[in-house]
Design a protein around this motif. Sequence first.
Motif, short mmCIF file in Angstrom:
data_model
loop_
_atom_site.label_atom_id
_atom_site.label_comp_id
_atom_site.label_asym_id
_atom_site.label_seq_id
_atom_site.Cartn_x
_atom_site.Cartn_y
_atom_site.Cartn_z
N VAL A 146 66.90 -1.30 2.06
CA VAL A 146 65.71 -2.15 2.03
C VAL A 146 65.81 -3.20 0.93
O VAL A 146 65.28 -4.30 1.05
CB VAL A 146 64.44 -1.29 1.86
CG1 VAL A 146 64.41 -0.63 0.48
CG2 VAL A 146 63.18 -2.11 2.06
N TRP A 147 66.55 -2.86 -0.14
CA TRP A 147 66.71 -3.81 -1.24
C TRP A 147 67.55 -5.02 -0.81
O TRP A 147 67.32 -6.13 -1.25
CB TRP A 147 67.36 -3.12 -2.44
CG TRP A 147 66.61 -1.92 -2.89
CD1 TRP A 147 66.91 -0.61 -2.64
CD2 TRP A 147 65.39 -1.90 -3.64
NE1 TRP A 147 65.96 0.22 -3.18
CE2 TRP A 147 65.02 -0.54 -3.81
CE3 TRP A 147 64.58 -2.90 -4.20
CZ2 TRP A 147 63.88 -0.16 -4.51
CZ3 TRP A 147 63.44 -2.51 -4.89
CH2 TRP A 147 63.11 -1.17 -5.04
N LYS A 148 68.52 -4.78 0.08
CA LYS A 148 69.35 -5.86 0.59
C LYS A 148 68.61 -6.71 1.64
O LYS A 148 69.11 -7.75 2.05
CB LYS A 148 70.63 -5.31 1.20
CG LYS A 148 71.55 -4.65 0.18
CD LYS A 148 72.81 -4.12 0.83
CE LYS A 148 73.73 -3.46 -0.20
NZ LYS A 148 74.97 -2.91 0.43
N SER A 149 67.46 -6.24 2.06
CA SER A 149 66.67 -6.95 3.07
C SER A 149 65.65 -7.88 2.46
O SER A 149 64.99 -8.63 3.19
CB SER A 149 65.96 -5.93 3.97
OG SER A 149 66.87 -5.03 4.55
N THR A 150 65.50 -7.83 1.14
CA THR A 150 64.45 -8.64 0.50
C THR A 150 64.73 -10.14 0.60
O THR A 150 63.81 -10.94 0.71
CB THR A 150 64.31 -8.26 -0.99
OG1 THR A 150 65.60 -8.34 -1.62
CG2 THR A 150 63.78 -6.83 -1.13
N LYS A 151 66.01 -10.52 0.58
CA LYS A 151 66.35 -11.94 0.66
C LYS A 151 65.91 -12.53 1.99
O LYS A 151 65.28 -13.59 2.05
CB LYS A 151 67.85 -12.14 0.48
CG LYS A 151 68.28 -13.60 0.53
CD LYS A 151 69.79 -13.75 0.32
CE LYS A 151 70.20 -15.21 0.40
NZ LYS A 151 71.69 -15.36 0.21
N GLU A 152 66.23 -11.84 3.09
CA GLU A 152 65.83 -12.33 4.41
C GLU A 152 64.32 -12.27 4.57
O GLU A 152 63.72 -13.13 5.21
CB GLU A 152 66.51 -11.53 5.51
CG GLU A 152 66.27 -12.10 6.89
CD GLU A 152 67.02 -11.36 7.98
OE1 GLU A 152 66.79 -11.68 9.16
OE2 GLU A 152 67.83 -10.46 7.66
N SER A 153 63.69 -11.24 4.00
CA SER A 153 62.23 -11.14 4.04
C SER A 153 61.59 -12.35 3.38
O SER A 153 60.61 -12.91 3.90
CB SER A 153 61.77 -9.85 3.34
OG SER A 153 60.36 -9.76 3.31
N PHE A 154 62.15 -12.78 2.26
CA PHE A 154 61.62 -13.95 1.56
C PHE A 154 61.87 -15.22 2.36
O PHE A 154 61.05 -16.15 2.34
CB PHE A 154 62.25 -14.07 0.17
CG PHE A 154 61.55 -15.06 -0.72
CD1 PHE A 154 60.29 -14.80 -1.22
CD2 PHE A 154 62.15 -16.27 -1.04
CE1 PHE A 154 59.64 -15.72 -2.03
CE2 PHE A 154 61.51 -17.20 -1.85
CZ PHE A 154 60.25 -16.92 -2.34
N GLN A 155 62.99 -15.30 3.08
CA GLN A 155 63.26 -16.44 3.94
C GLN A 155 62.21 -16.54 5.05
O GLN A 155 61.73 -17.64 5.38
CB GLN A 155 64.66 -16.33 4.56
CG GLN A 155 65.78 -16.55 3.56
CD GLN A 155 67.14 -16.35 4.20
OE1 GLN A 155 67.28 -15.66 5.20
NE2 GLN A 155 68.17 -16.95 3.60
#
Length: 237
Positions: A146-155
């Motif tokens: 989930v930590w690696k998904s934060t960048k795409e979530s912010f996009q």
Amino acid sequence: MNKPIPYAFSLFVGKYEKFLLIAFLVQVPILLLHSFTTNYVHAVTPTNGSIFSVADIYYAYITMLLLIYAMVPFIKYTVNEYEGRENPLKNAFYTFAAQGFHIFLFSAVISLLTVLGFILFIIPGFVILAAFISAPIIAIMDGKSVWKSTKESFQIFKKHSWKIILFIFLISILEFIIGIVLNFLLLSITDSYAAVVITQIFLNTIFFPVFVVILTSLVIKWREGLNSLEVKNEAVI
């Protein structure tokens, strides 16, 4: 996915018994834990006479923490149905057991930041929540951290910020208003605290799954849009 909201309602109504089972086995125990914990916090935490006490801050934090954690099986079941996977319900419970702890830790951090944002000026809290609420959905869809998904979530947030904020706000307000009305009607009949708690839990088992299914469906559509845009950009380059 062309029409995520109609799809979400269609899925929820068509598979209501499956969502009800998830709610009964996962959400209701979490809600009971939430009720017990927050009541204990209010009982032992002194108030200072202000509008918001320390107990209210703890209440908000615990609520955010547990509800983000409870999203996991609803997200996975929605994704499984969309992708047409076999045994979607069984796989949703497995994902909750396998990935739940990591998302719980993520929820602890994001909930803290969100509550601090609410304390500062309310709006920062909505912004922080909206910016990272998609991360658990992306993580569960891709089976990654989930930590690696934060960048795409912010996009996704940068492209659809007001849609996400408005959606969270409207669902929260709608459930809040209906909850107040139901409590008023219920208290005019009985003063039983248990009846109030049961009514609120029942209301949450309807609104919360609908919220998660719609949000998951929207994220699926938005991710497809981002992937399409990346392909076009690569083609241009």
